[in-house]
Write a protein that holds these residues in place. Structure first.
Motif, PDB file in Angstrom:
ATOM      1  N   ALA A  47     110.760  80.094 106.896  1.00 51.75           N
ATOM      2  CA  ALA A  47     112.162  80.396 106.622  1.00 51.75           C
ATOM      3  C   ALA A  47     112.486  80.220 105.140  1.00 51.75           C
ATOM      4  O   ALA A  47     113.135  81.082 104.536  1.00 51.75           O
ATOM      5  CB  ALA A  47     113.065  79.520 107.481  1.00 51.75           C
ATOM      6  N   VAL A  48     112.031  79.121 104.532  1.00 49.91           N
ATOM      7  CA  VAL A  48     112.305  78.867 103.113  1.00 49.91           C
ATOM      8  C   VAL A  48     111.672  79.958 102.242  1.00 49.91           C
ATOM      9  O   VAL A  48     112.266  80.418 101.269  1.00 49.91           O
ATOM     10  CB  VAL A  48     111.801  77.464 102.705  1.00 49.91           C
ATOM     11  N   ALA A  49     110.470  80.396 102.603  1.00 51.03           N
ATOM     12  CA  ALA A  49     109.774  81.433 101.846  1.00 51.03           C
ATOM     13  C   ALA A  49     110.314  82.830 102.142  1.00 51.03           C
ATOM     14  O   ALA A  49     109.865  83.797 101.535  1.00 51.03           O
ATOM     15  CB  ALA A  49     108.278  81.389 102.158  1.00 51.03           C
ATOM     16  N   GLN A  50     111.259  82.938 103.061  1.00 50.83           N
ATOM     17  CA  GLN A  50     111.884  84.191 103.486  1.00 50.83           C
ATOM     18  C   GLN A  50     110.901  85.136 104.185  1.00 50.83           C
ATOM     19  O   GLN A  50     111.104  86.339 104.213  1.00 50.83           O
ATOM     20  CB  GLN A  50     112.560  84.899 102.319  1.00 50.83           C
ATOM     21  N   MET A  51     109.831  84.585 104.756  1.00 56.04           N
ATOM     22  CA  MET A  51     108.897  85.427 105.500  1.00 56.04           C
ATOM     23  C   MET A  51     109.444  85.799 106.871  1.00 56.04           C
ATOM     24  O   MET A  51     108.872  86.632 107.558  1.00 56.04           O
ATOM     25  CB  MET A  51     107.539  84.739 105.614  1.00 56.04           C
ATOM     26  N   THR A  52     110.543  85.192 107.272  1.00 58.87           N
ATOM     27  CA  THR A  52     111.192  85.574 108.527  1.00 58.87           C
ATOM     28  C   THR A  52     112.155  86.733 108.312  1.00 58.87           C
ATOM     29  O   THR A  52     112.735  87.230 109.262  1.00 58.87           O
ATOM     30  CB  THR A  52     111.961  84.381 109.124  1.00 58.87           C
ATOM     31  N   ASN A  53     112.311  87.161 107.082  1.00 62.01           N
ATOM     32  CA  ASN A  53     113.158  88.306 106.751  1.00 62.01           C
ATOM     33  C   ASN A  53     112.279  89.546 106.626  1.00 62.01           C
ATOM     34  O   ASN A  53     111.577  89.704 105.628  1.00 62.01           O
ATOM     35  CB  ASN A  53     113.899  88.041 105.435  1.00 62.01           C
ATOM     36  N   PRO A  54     112.313  90.450 107.616  1.00 62.21           N
ATOM     37  CA  PRO A  54     111.411  91.601 107.570  1.00 62.21           C
ATOM     38  C   PRO A  54     111.646  92.508 106.363  1.00 62.21           C
ATOM     39  O   PRO A  54     110.713  93.129 105.867  1.00 62.21           O
ATOM     40  CB  PRO A  54     111.683  92.335 108.883  1.00 62.21           C
ATOM     41  N   LEU A  55     112.868  92.574 105.855  1.00 64.75           N
ATOM     42  CA  LEU A  55     113.128  93.407 104.677  1.00 64.75           C
ATOM     43  C   LEU A  55     112.427  92.845 103.446  1.00 64.75           C
ATOM     44  O   LEU A  55     111.921  93.594 102.608  1.00 64.75           O
ATOM     45  CB  LEU A  55     114.630  93.532 104.430  1.00 64.75           C
ATOM     46  N   LYS A  56     112.364  91.525 103.335  1.00 64.11           N
ATOM     47  CA  LYS A  56     111.659  90.872 102.224  1.00 64.11           C
ATOM     48  C   LYS A  56     110.154  91.176 102.318  1.00 64.11           C
ATOM     49  O   LYS A  56     109.511  91.498 101.320  1.00 64.11           O
ATOM     50  CB  LYS A  56     111.905  89.365 102.283  1.00 64.11           C
ATOM     51  N   VAL A  57     109.619  91.093 103.526  1.00 65.01           N
ATOM     52  CA  VAL A  57     108.187  91.366 103.736  1.00 65.01           C
ATOM     53  C   VAL A  57     107.879  92.830 103.445  1.00 65.01           C
ATOM     54  O   VAL A  57     106.897  93.143 102.768  1.00 65.01           O
ATOM     55  CB  VAL A  57     107.768  90.981 105.170  1.00 65.01           C
ATOM     56  N   LEU A  58     108.716  93.732 103.929  1.00 70.32           N
ATOM     57  CA  LEU A  58     108.488  95.159 103.677  1.00 70.32           C
ATOM     58  C   LEU A  58     108.596  95.482 102.189  1.00 70.32           C
ATOM     59  O   LEU A  58     107.856  96.341 101.691  1.00 70.32           O
ATOM     60  CB  LEU A  58     109.459  96.005 104.500  1.00 70.32           C
ATOM     61  N   SER A  59     109.485  94.788 101.468  1.00 71.99           N
ATOM     62  CA  SER A  59     109.572  94.990 100.013  1.00 71.99           C
ATOM     63  C   SER A  59     108.299  94.513  99.326  1.00 71.99           C
ATOM     64  O   SER A  59     107.860  95.099  98.338  1.00 71.99           O
ATOM     65  CB  SER A  59     110.774  94.238  99.437  1.00 71.99           C
ATOM     66  N   PHE A  60     107.691  93.454  99.848  1.00 70.84           N
ATOM     67  CA  PHE A  60     106.425  92.978  99.293  1.00 70.84           C
ATOM     68  C   PHE A  60     105.300  93.979  99.556  1.00 70.84           C
ATOM     69  O   PHE A  60     104.442  94.208  98.701  1.00 70.84           O
ATOM     70  CB  PHE A  60     106.060  91.617  99.885  1.00 70.84           C
ATOM     71  N   LEU A  61     105.321  94.593 100.738  1.00 71.13           N
ATOM     72  CA  LEU A  61     104.261  95.541 101.093  1.00 71.13           C
ATOM     73  C   LEU A  61     104.429  96.900 100.420  1.00 71.13           C
ATOM     74  O   LEU A  61     103.491  97.693 100.378  1.00 71.13           O
ATOM     75  CB  LEU A  61     104.223  95.718 102.617  1.00 71.13           C
TER      76      LEU A  61
END
Length: 137
Positions: free
Chosen positions: A19-33
């Motif tokens: 949660a702190v790393a925002q890995m539970t936010n799919p938009l954040k993960v998709l922006s990384f990918l």
């Protein structure tokens, strides 16, 4: 009882870290990918920190004769890449890229009321059951 308490603490710490790393936010993960678009490299630092800690911790922990809550370490025995491993990694990557979720963050997100996670987690569980069923055949 000690084993359950340690499991609870470890799971809560893992979920909090996600949660702190925002890995539970799919938009954040998709922006990384999205390396070809509006790339957000911040999760690379999260991964770098996780890998660094793991490298140090594994060297230290594997010096012990057994884990704290078990009789032996259960380490992978596969030493080569096979078709099943590559296909599984491909399916995992496709699912992660399409949804922005991987299993840990998806489970950590379920209690947040996110409707996407409520769709993803049952589909993930069905996939796991299908894998076990086909693996036994």
């Amino acid at each position: 009882m000690t084993r359950l308490l340690i499991s609870l603490i470890a799971g809560a710490l893992f979920g909090l870290g996600l949660a702190v790393a925002q890995m539970t936010n799919p938009l954040k993960v998709l922006s990384f990918l999205d390396v070809a678009g509006d790339w957000d490299p911040s999760l690379a630092f999260v991964m770098g920190a996780a890998v660094s800690i793991t490298l140090v911790a594994f060297r230290w922990l594997l010096r012990r004769p057994a884990p704290w809550c078990g009789d032996r370490f259960h380490l992978p025995t596969l030493v080569h890449l096979d078709r099943r491993l590559l296909m599984g990694a491909t399916l995992f990557g496709i699912g992660w890229g399409l949804t922005g979720y991987c299993p840990g963050p998806a489970l950590a997100t379920v209690l947040s009321g996110n409707q996407e996670a409520w769709l993803f987690v049952p589909a993930m569980l069905v996939g796991g059951v299908l894998h076990r069923w086909t693996d036994k055949r």
